[in-house]
Write a protein that holds these residues in place. Structure first.
Motif, PDB file in Angstrom:
ATOM      1  N   THR A   1      38.684  36.400  41.955  1.00  0.00           N
ATOM      2  CA  THR A   1      37.643  35.371  41.933  1.00  0.00           C
ATOM      3  C   THR A   1      37.551  34.566  43.228  1.00  0.00           C
ATOM      4  N   PHE A   2      38.436  34.835  44.193  1.00  0.00           N
ATOM      5  CA  PHE A   2      38.257  34.149  45.487  1.00  0.00           C
ATOM      6  C   PHE A   2      38.337  35.091  46.687  1.00  0.00           C
ATOM      7  N   ILE A   3      38.380  36.404  46.447  1.00  0.00           N
ATOM      8  CA  ILE A   3      38.475  37.347  47.560  1.00  0.00           C
ATOM      9  C   ILE A   3      37.232  37.298  48.444  1.00  0.00           C
ATOM     10  N   GLU A   4      36.067  37.025  47.855  1.00  0.00           N
ATOM     11  CA  GLU A   4      34.841  36.935  48.653  1.00  0.00           C
ATOM     12  C   GLU A   4      34.873  35.716  49.566  1.00  0.00           C
ATOM     13  N   LEU A   5      35.412  34.625  49.067  1.00  0.00           N
ATOM     14  CA  LEU A   5      35.552  33.426  49.896  1.00  0.00           C
ATOM     15  C   LEU A   5      36.600  33.659  50.978  1.00  0.00           C
TER      16      LEU A   5
END
Length: 429
Positions: free
Chosen positions: A66-70
Motif C-alpha cells: 500500500t505504499f510501494i507506489e509512494l
C-alpha cells in the motif's frame, strides 16, 4: 416534437449544472493547501524506510503493497526491487509467501514469539508468516503489479530467483491458495476467524498462528484480495489467462452467492467451514465490515448503486459509533469475549479501531466510481487528523485519539494515492 425539444433542453441544462458543480469542486480540491501539506508529509515519512512504521522492525508485504507506489517517488527502483525479491527468495516450496522479513541478526527466537523462516536463497533476512491470514500471496502479486506499472520495468517479471522467474513465482503464490486454502464446498479461499481484514484470530492470547482451536471460514477480504491479484497477474502475464481467468470468475461469482446478503445489502462477516465459534444467540451478521467492503469494491464486485448504499451504511456507522472517519474497521464491534487477545476489546485495534489504512482505500474507490464529492468529504477527517497530530498514525480510537505507530507508512501511502486521484480528476474539469 415539443416533448423531444424539452427533453433535450432539460438534459443540456442538467449537464451544464453538473459541469459547473464539478468545476467548483475541482477548484476547491486544487486550492486545498491541507491536501498538499499531507502529500508532503507522506513523502517525508516514506523516505525513512520500508518497515511498516516506527513501532516495527519488519517489512510486511500487506503494508508494503500500500505504499510501494509512494516509495517509487523517492527511491531508486532497484531498492524497491530488492524488497520484492526478498519475499520471493523466502517463498516456500509450496508457493506460500511470508508475512514479513527482518535482518537475520534481529531475528531472535523467543518463547511464544515468531517462528522464523530461513532459505538458502536469502542470506541476509529471515521471514515469518502469520498463518491465520490469507492475504500475503495476493499482497505480493499486487505489489509487483504496482511496481511494474509505476516504474515501467517489465523485465523484473523475467528476473530469476532460484531457477524460477518472478512471473512463475507469482503464479506459484496463487497456486498455493488454490492448493492449501481452498474451501471446496464454497469454491472460495479460507482463513481463520479474524475481524474483517485483521490478522488476529479469535482463539489464543496472541492469535497470529493457526492452532487446534482455529475455526476456519471464508470472508470477503481474502477473496477480494485474491481477485485483485489475479486481475493484476493476468494483465502482467497474459499467458496465465487461459488457466486463471476461469478461476477468477468462479471466485467472483461464488463470493457474491455465498457472502453477499442481498436483503441487507452487505457482506456476511464469516461463512464457516465447520460451525461458528460463537454462541447461537450471537448474531454476527449484524456486524458491517468496512475494510472488506472497500476491497470488494476495488475488486469490481459491487455496482454503483451498491457502492452508494455501502457508503451510506459506513457514514451511518460512523455517526452511531462516534468514530472519526469511515476507516472504522467494523460496526458494531465484537463483544469483549469474542477474542482472546486483550487488545481486541470493543473499538480496540482491529475490532472497531479507525484505520486510515482502509478508509483511504474506500476514498480511492469512491473517486474511481465517480463519487468525487463524497470522496472529498470523507477524506477530510483523515487528512485533518494527520495535520493535527503531525503524523500518520496506525489507528484511532472511537473518540479519534491516535494509537500505534506515528509513522505508519500504509496510511501515508493510501492517503497520498487518494489525494493524487482527486487532483488528477480536478485537473480534467
Amino acid at each position: 416534437m415539443n416533448r423531444l425539444f424539452f427533453y433535450i433542453t432539460a438534459c443540456l441544462l442538467a449537464a451544464c449544472t453538473t459541469n459547473k458543480e464539478n468545476k467548483i469542486l475541482a477548484d476547491k480540491i486544487l486550492n486545498d493547501k491541507s491536501l498538499q501539506e499531507v502529500r508532503a508529509k507522506a513523502i517525508e515519512v516514506v523516505k525513512t524506510g520500508f518497515n511498516a512504521g516506527d513501532g516495527y522492525g519488519e517489512v510486511w508485504i500487506r503494508d508494503y503493497n500500500t505504499f510501494i507506489e509512494l516509495s517509487a517517488q523517492v527511491f531508486d527502483p532497484k531498492e524497491l526491487e530488492k524488497n520484492l525479491l526478498v519475499f520471493f527468495k523466502l517463498q516456500g516450496q509450496d508457493g506460500n509467501i511470508v508475512d514479513g522479513f527482518i535482518p537475520k541478526e534481529k531475528a531472535v527466537a523467543t518463547e511464544g514469539g515468531y517462528e522464523y523462516i530461513h532459505t538458502d536463497l536469502e542470506p541476509n533476512y529471515a521471514g515469518h508468516k502469520n498463518t491465520v491470514e490469507t492475504d500475503h500471496e495476493s499482497s505480493l502479486v499486487q505489489a509487483v503489479y504496482k511496481y511494474v506499472k509505476k516504474t515501467g520495468n517489465k523485465d523484473f517479471l523475467n528476473k530469476e530467483v532460484g531457477g524460477k522467474t518472478v512471473a512463475e513465482r507469482m503464479e506459484m503464490a496463487m497456486q498455493f491458495l488454490v492448493d492449501h486454502r481452498w474451501a471446496e464446498q464454497f469454491g472460495l479461499i479460507y482463513g481463520a476467524t479474524t475481524a474483517d481484514w485483521g490478522d488476529v484470530q479469535h482463539a489464543h492470547p496472541w492469535g497470529v498462528y493457526i492452532t487446534e482451536d482455529t475455526k476456519y471460514c471464508v470472508d470477503i477480504y481474502d477473496n477480494a484480495m485474491m481477485l485483485i491479484a489475479l486481475d493484476n497477474m493476468i494483465e502482467l502475464v497474459p499467458k496465465t489467462k487461459s488457466k486463471w481467468q476461469e478461476i477468477r470468475d468462479t471466485i467472483a461469482k461464488n463470493t457474491m452467492e455465498v457472502l453477499w446478503d442481498e436483503k441487507k445489502q452487505k457482506f456476511i462477516p464469516h461463512v464457516y467451514l465447520d460451525g461458528s465459534p460463537y454462541p447461537d444467540d450471537f448474531d454476527e451478521n449484524k456486524i458491517y465490515y468496512h475494510g472488506g467492503t472497500a476491497v470488494a469494491i476495488e475488486a469490481g464486485l459491487l455496482n454503483k448503486e451498491q457502492i452508494k448504499t455501502s457508503l451510506n451504511k459506513m457514514i451511518d456507522n460512523v455517526e452511531a459509533s462516534g468514530a472519526g472517519s469511515i476507516g472504522l474497521t467494523l460496526y458494531p464491534p465484537y463483544p469483549e469475549w469474542a477474542f482472546e487477545n486483550k487488545g481486541m476489546y470493543p473499538y480496540g485495534y482491529q475490532n472497531g479501531g479507525d484505520w486510515t489504512w482502509f478508509g483511504g482505500r474506500m476514498v480511492q474507490q469512491l473517486i474511481r466510481y465517480g463519487f468525487v464529492k463524497e470522496a472529498y468529504e470523507q477524506l477530510l477527517p483523515m487528512t485533518d487528523r494527520v495535520i493535527k497530530n503531525n503524523g500518520f498514525y496506525e489507528w484511532y480510537t472511537v473518540d479519534n485519539k491516535p494509537e500505534g505507530s506515528g509513522t505508519f507508512r500504509g496510511s501515508a501511502g493510501v492517503l497520498d494515492k487518494a489525494i493524487e486521484m482527486l487532483e488528477i480528476w480536478a485537473h480534467k474539469q
